[in-house]
Design a protein around this motif. Structure first.
Motif, PDB file in Angstrom:
ATOM      1  N   UNK A 123       1.131  -1.191  -0.089  1.00  0.00           N
ATOM      2  CA  UNK A 123       0.193  -0.245   0.317  1.00  0.00           C
ATOM      3  C   UNK A 123       0.920   1.484   0.564  1.00  0.00           C
ATOM      4  N   UNK A 124       2.056   1.617   0.834  1.00  0.00           N
ATOM      5  CA  UNK A 124       2.406   2.531   0.547  1.00  0.00           C
ATOM      6  C   UNK A 124       3.381   2.486  -0.378  1.00  0.00           C
ATOM      7  N   UNK A 125       3.770   1.572  -1.227  1.00  0.00           N
ATOM      8  CA  UNK A 125       4.575   1.736  -2.464  1.00  0.00           C
ATOM      9  C   UNK A 125       3.663   2.063  -3.007  1.00  0.00           C
ATOM     10  N   UNK A 126       2.618   1.710  -3.226  1.00  0.00           N
ATOM     11  CA  UNK A 126       1.841   2.179  -4.240  1.00  0.00           C
ATOM     12  C   UNK A 126       1.187   3.761  -4.316  1.00  0.00           C
ATOM     13  N   UNK A 127       1.607   4.282  -2.842  1.00  0.00           N
ATOM     14  CA  UNK A 127       0.548   5.190  -2.753  1.00  0.00           C
ATOM     15  C   UNK A 127       1.717   6.188  -2.848  1.00  0.00           C
ATOM     16  N   UNK A 128       2.754   5.907  -3.210  1.00  0.00           N
ATOM     17  CA  UNK A 128       4.017   7.294  -3.518  1.00  0.00           C
ATOM     18  C   UNK A 128       4.287   6.615  -5.481  1.00  0.00           C
ATOM     19  N   UNK A 129       3.788   6.581  -5.935  1.00  0.00           N
ATOM     20  CA  UNK A 129       3.496   6.413  -7.370  1.00  0.00           C
ATOM     21  C   UNK A 129       2.777   7.843  -7.336  1.00  0.00           C
ATOM     22  N   UNK A 130       3.247   8.668  -8.436  1.00  0.00           N
ATOM     23  CA  UNK A 130       3.175   9.919  -9.419  1.00  0.00           C
ATOM     24  C   UNK A 130       1.589   9.003  -9.239  1.00  0.00           C
ATOM     25  N   UNK A 131       0.729   9.762  -9.478  1.00  0.00           N
ATOM     26  CA  UNK A 131      -1.091  10.195 -10.542  1.00  0.00           C
ATOM     27  C   UNK A 131      -1.360   8.738 -10.002  1.00  0.00           C
ATOM     28  N   UNK A 132      -1.607   8.326  -8.724  1.00  0.00           N
ATOM     29  CA  UNK A 132      -1.599   6.976  -8.366  1.00  0.00           C
ATOM     30  C   UNK A 132      -1.836   7.692  -6.106  1.00  0.00           C
ATOM     31  N   UNK A 133      -3.664   7.364  -6.146  1.00  0.00           N
ATOM     32  CA  UNK A 133      -3.889   7.514  -4.770  1.00  0.00           C
ATOM     33  C   UNK A 133      -4.552   6.124  -4.076  1.00  0.00           C
ATOM     34  N   UNK A 134      -4.447   5.851  -3.452  1.00  0.00           N
ATOM     35  CA  UNK A 134      -5.139   3.908  -2.526  1.00  0.00           C
ATOM     36  C   UNK A 134      -5.589   4.679  -1.335  1.00  0.00           C
ATOM     37  N   UNK A 135      -6.523   3.845  -0.862  1.00  0.00           N
ATOM     38  CA  UNK A 135      -6.668   3.136   0.660  1.00  0.00           C
ATOM     39  C   UNK A 135      -6.844   1.539   0.635  1.00  0.00           C
ATOM     40  N   UNK A 136      -6.411   1.730   1.576  1.00  0.00           N
ATOM     41  CA  UNK A 136      -6.788   0.064   1.961  1.00  0.00           C
ATOM     42  C   UNK A 136      -7.478  -0.389   3.224  1.00  0.00           C
ATOM     43  N   UNK A 137      -8.202  -1.378   3.426  1.00  0.00           N
ATOM     44  CA  UNK A 137      -9.379  -1.922   4.437  1.00  0.00           C
ATOM     45  C   UNK A 137      -9.184  -3.164   4.968  1.00  0.00           C
ATOM     46  N   UNK A 138      -9.448  -3.463   6.362  1.00  0.00           N
ATOM     47  CA  UNK A 138      -9.395  -4.829   6.547  1.00  0.00           C
ATOM     48  C   UNK A 138     -10.366  -5.529   7.310  1.00  0.00           C
ATOM     49  N   UNK A 139     -10.327  -6.746   6.714  1.00  0.00           N
ATOM     50  CA  UNK A 139     -11.566  -7.337   7.185  1.00  0.00           C
ATOM     51  C   UNK A 139     -11.369  -7.265   8.638  1.00  0.00           C
ATOM     52  N   UNK A 140     -12.869  -7.344   9.568  1.00  0.00           N
ATOM     53  CA  UNK A 140     -12.605  -7.717  10.794  1.00  0.00           C
ATOM     54  C   UNK A 140     -12.291  -9.223  11.007  1.00  0.00           C
ATOM     55  N   UNK A 141     -11.572  -9.496  11.777  1.00  0.00           N
ATOM     56  CA  UNK A 141     -11.837 -10.959  12.864  1.00  0.00           C
ATOM     57  C   UNK A 141     -11.143 -11.638  11.489  1.00  0.00           C
ATOM     58  N   UNK A 142     -10.166 -11.326  10.342  1.00  0.00           N
ATOM     59  CA  UNK A 142     -10.157 -12.249   9.777  1.00  0.00           C
ATOM     60  C   UNK A 142      -8.399 -13.058   9.182  1.00  0.00           C
ATOM     61  N   UNK A 143      -7.716 -12.695  10.092  1.00  0.00           N
ATOM     62  CA  UNK A 143      -6.753 -13.375  10.985  1.00  0.00           C
ATOM     63  C   UNK A 143      -6.619 -15.106  10.234  1.00  0.00           C
TER      64      UNK A 143
END
Length: 86
Positions: free
Chosen positions: A63-83
């Motif tokens: 997610x961090x590497x993608x967010x640093x690319x020019x022209x790209x926006x990202x958002x990450x969501x995690x499932x609840x209790x999905x470990x």
């Protein structure tokens, strides 16, 4: 190793980072459950979702590497209790 289910939403507003984006997705391919891309031609953007089953540090890294690319926006969501142990 404990893993989590996560979804990374990506908005690609510029095609200058397409090669780098695809390289990163290939690099993290072992953790990707699936991905879907939708071209939104009227707005000139692409909407991509990437589903992952990976350790927290791997999800954060991608997610961090993608967010640093020019022209790209990202958002990450995690499932609840999905470990799970992978």
């Amino acid at each position: 190793m404990d893993t989590r289910i996560a979804l990374i939403g990506i908005i690609l507003e510029s095609r200058e980072s397409v090669d780098a984006l695809n390289h990163l997705l290939t690099e993290f391919g072992d953790y990707i459950i699936g991905r879907m891309g939708i071209p939104y031609r009227e707005k000139g953007i692409h909407i991509i979702s990437v589903a992952l089953d990976a350790p927290n540090n791997v999800i954060s890294s991608l997610s961090g590497k993608l967010g640093m690319l020019p022209g790209i926006s990202t958002k990450t969501i995690y499932g609840k209790n999905t470990q799970s142990a992978k």
